[in-house]
Design an enzyme around this catalytic site. Structure first.
Site, PDB file in Angstrom:
ATOM      1  N   ARG A  40      39.834   4.833 -27.449  1.00  0.00           N
ATOM      2  CA  ARG A  40      39.285   6.452 -27.587  1.00  0.00           C
ATOM      3  C   ARG A  40      39.109   6.495 -29.130  1.00  0.00           C
ATOM      4  O   ARG A  40      39.769   6.007 -29.986  1.00  0.00           O
ATOM      5  CB  ARG A  40      39.898   7.498 -26.913  1.00  0.00           C
ATOM      6  CG  ARG A  40      40.026   7.227 -25.496  1.00  0.00           C
ATOM      7  CD  ARG A  40      41.136   8.474 -25.012  1.00  0.00           C
ATOM      8  NE  ARG A  40      41.249   8.500 -23.436  1.00  0.00           N
ATOM      9  CZ  ARG A  40      42.274   7.551 -22.936  1.00  0.00           C
ATOM     10  NH1 ARG A  40      43.087   6.854 -23.547  1.00  0.00           N
ATOM     11  NH2 ARG A  40      42.193   7.526 -21.454  1.00  0.00           N
ATOM     12  N   LYS A  63      45.878  10.644 -26.191  1.00  0.00           N
ATOM     13  CA  LYS A  63      45.655  11.372 -24.824  1.00  0.00           C
ATOM     14  C   LYS A  63      46.944  11.250 -23.726  1.00  0.00           C
ATOM     15  O   LYS A  63      47.377  12.288 -23.339  1.00  0.00           O
ATOM     16  CB  LYS A  63      44.373  10.924 -24.245  1.00  0.00           C
ATOM     17  CG  LYS A  63      44.026  11.499 -23.023  1.00  0.00           C
ATOM     18  CD  LYS A  63      42.716  11.080 -22.229  1.00  0.00           C
ATOM     19  CE  LYS A  63      42.553  12.050 -20.984  1.00  0.00           C
ATOM     20  NZ  LYS A  63      41.305  11.823 -20.228  1.00  0.00           N
ATOM     21  N   HIS A 128      32.409   8.110 -26.900  1.00  0.00           N
ATOM     22  CA  HIS A 128      32.887   7.477 -25.710  1.00  0.00           C
ATOM     23  C   HIS A 128      32.117   6.488 -25.268  1.00  0.00           C
ATOM     24  O   HIS A 128      32.550   5.580 -24.320  1.00  0.00           O
ATOM     25  CB  HIS A 128      33.031   8.768 -24.606  1.00  0.00           C
ATOM     26  CG  HIS A 128      34.213   8.386 -23.918  1.00  0.00           C
ATOM     27  ND1 HIS A 128      35.770   8.282 -24.684  1.00  0.00           N
ATOM     28  CD2 HIS A 128      34.643   8.171 -22.665  1.00  0.00           C
ATOM     29  CE1 HIS A 128      36.733   8.323 -23.599  1.00  0.00           C
ATOM     30  NE2 HIS A 128      36.076   8.265 -22.580  1.00  0.00           N
ATOM     31  N   ARG A 131      33.939   2.874 -25.734  1.00  0.00           N
ATOM     32  CA  ARG A 131      34.739   2.803 -24.746  1.00  0.00           C
ATOM     33  C   ARG A 131      34.255   2.439 -23.410  1.00  0.00           C
ATOM     34  O   ARG A 131      34.620   1.214 -22.714  1.00  0.00           O
ATOM     35  CB  ARG A 131      35.906   4.021 -24.538  1.00  0.00           C
ATOM     36  CG  ARG A 131      37.108   3.847 -23.524  1.00  0.00           C
ATOM     37  CD  ARG A 131      37.825   4.929 -23.692  1.00  0.00           C
ATOM     38  NE  ARG A 131      38.756   5.156 -22.461  1.00  0.00           N
ATOM     39  CZ  ARG A 131      39.666   4.472 -22.620  1.00  0.00           C
ATOM     40  NH1 ARG A 131      40.276   3.887 -23.422  1.00  0.00           N
ATOM     41  NH2 ARG A 131      40.467   4.996 -21.473  1.00  0.00           N
ATOM     42  N   HIS A 154      43.350   3.618 -16.420  1.00  0.00           N
ATOM     43  CA  HIS A 154      42.947   4.311 -15.464  1.00  0.00           C
ATOM     44  C   HIS A 154      44.041   4.580 -14.062  1.00  0.00           C
ATOM     45  O   HIS A 154      44.707   3.365 -13.976  1.00  0.00           O
ATOM     46  CB  HIS A 154      41.617   4.348 -14.918  1.00  0.00           C
ATOM     47  CG  HIS A 154      40.439   4.488 -15.872  1.00  0.00           C
ATOM     48  ND1 HIS A 154      39.265   4.040 -15.824  1.00  0.00           N
ATOM     49  CD2 HIS A 154      40.503   5.357 -16.899  1.00  0.00           C
ATOM     50  CE1 HIS A 154      38.484   4.518 -16.711  1.00  0.00           C
ATOM     51  NE2 HIS A 154      39.213   5.393 -17.382  1.00  0.00           N
ATOM     52  N   TYR A 163      33.532   5.254 -14.264  1.00  0.00           N
ATOM     53  CA  TYR A 163      33.664   5.643 -15.514  1.00  0.00           C
ATOM     54  C   TYR A 163      32.672   4.514 -16.197  1.00  0.00           C
ATOM     55  O   TYR A 163      31.962   4.940 -17.177  1.00  0.00           O
ATOM     56  CB  TYR A 163      35.105   5.216 -15.891  1.00  0.00           C
ATOM     57  CG  TYR A 163      35.401   5.463 -17.026  1.00  0.00           C
ATOM     58  CD1 TYR A 163      35.699   6.794 -17.964  1.00  0.00           C
ATOM     59  CD2 TYR A 163      35.390   4.401 -18.221  1.00  0.00           C
ATOM     60  CE1 TYR A 163      35.917   7.088 -19.019  1.00  0.00           C
ATOM     61  CE2 TYR A 163      35.811   4.637 -19.506  1.00  0.00           C
ATOM     62  CZ  TYR A 163      36.057   5.902 -20.066  1.00  0.00           C
ATOM     63  OH  TYR A 163      36.197   5.859 -21.329  1.00  0.00           O
TER      64      TYR A 163
END
Length: 180
Positions: A40, A63, A128, A131, A154, A163
């Site tokens: 990230r 995160k 993003h 990523r 994830h 995603y």
């Protein structure tokens, strides 16, 4: 929050690399670092030179707070070595032009990515995207969604597929093949 897409075309990735290289070596490295690590942007921007000069990057994700070890691939290692040749170990990898040895801020990283997106007519692009581009291309090369899920940290494969944009790609392909 805007929904961003991965950059699916290797040709477009190469063109963006060339664009950034002509614009700013720092911006080129931020792009290359992001698409080669899958981290990230808030994690990328906090790195100092000493954090990324080995064979692996050991860090705690901001995160999740989870510890992560990333193998630095040969392409990225070569670029890091060249980029950091005249930098000190305590220098930020992506320094801001505002103040002495301060990291680039997230909003400026976003502006850098949006400017590149504008140059290439790309939509749904942001920080993003780096990523997601990593995840998309790792899946394309390995076809191992469990690996990509783990690399992106994830909790479920279906989240990872959505995603990285594979759900949409599969639906688009199915609709193109469909006809009554």
């Amino acid at each position: 929050m805007n929904f961003v897409q991965p950059i699916r075309s290797q040709e477009t990735i190469n063109e963006i690399k060339a664009y950034f290289l002509m614009d700013s070596h720092r911006n080129y490295m931020m792009f290359v670092f992001g698409i080669n690590t899958g981290l990230r942007i808030q994690d990328i921007l906090k790195f100092k030179v000493k954090d990324v000069t080995g064979d692996q990057i050991v860090m705690n994700e901001m995160k999740t707070g989870k510890r992560k070890i990333i193998q630095v691939n040969p392409t990225l290692k070569r670029d890091i070595k060249k980029y950091t040749a005249n930098m000190k170990p305590d220098d930020y990898l992506f320094p801001s032009r505002q103040g002495k040895n301060k990291p680039l801020k997230r909003d400026m990283a976003y502006k850098i990515m949006r400017r590149a997106a504008g140059e290439f007519g790309l939509v749904d692009i942001g920080t993003h995207t780096l990523r997601k581009t990593f995840g998309y291309h790792m899946y394309q090369k390995t076809k191992d969604i469990t690996l990509v899920q783990s690399l992106l940290n994830h909790s479920d494969k279906s989240i990872t597929m959505r995603y990285i944009g594979m759900d949409q790609d599969m639906m688009d392909a199915a609709m193109n093949r469909f006809g009554l």
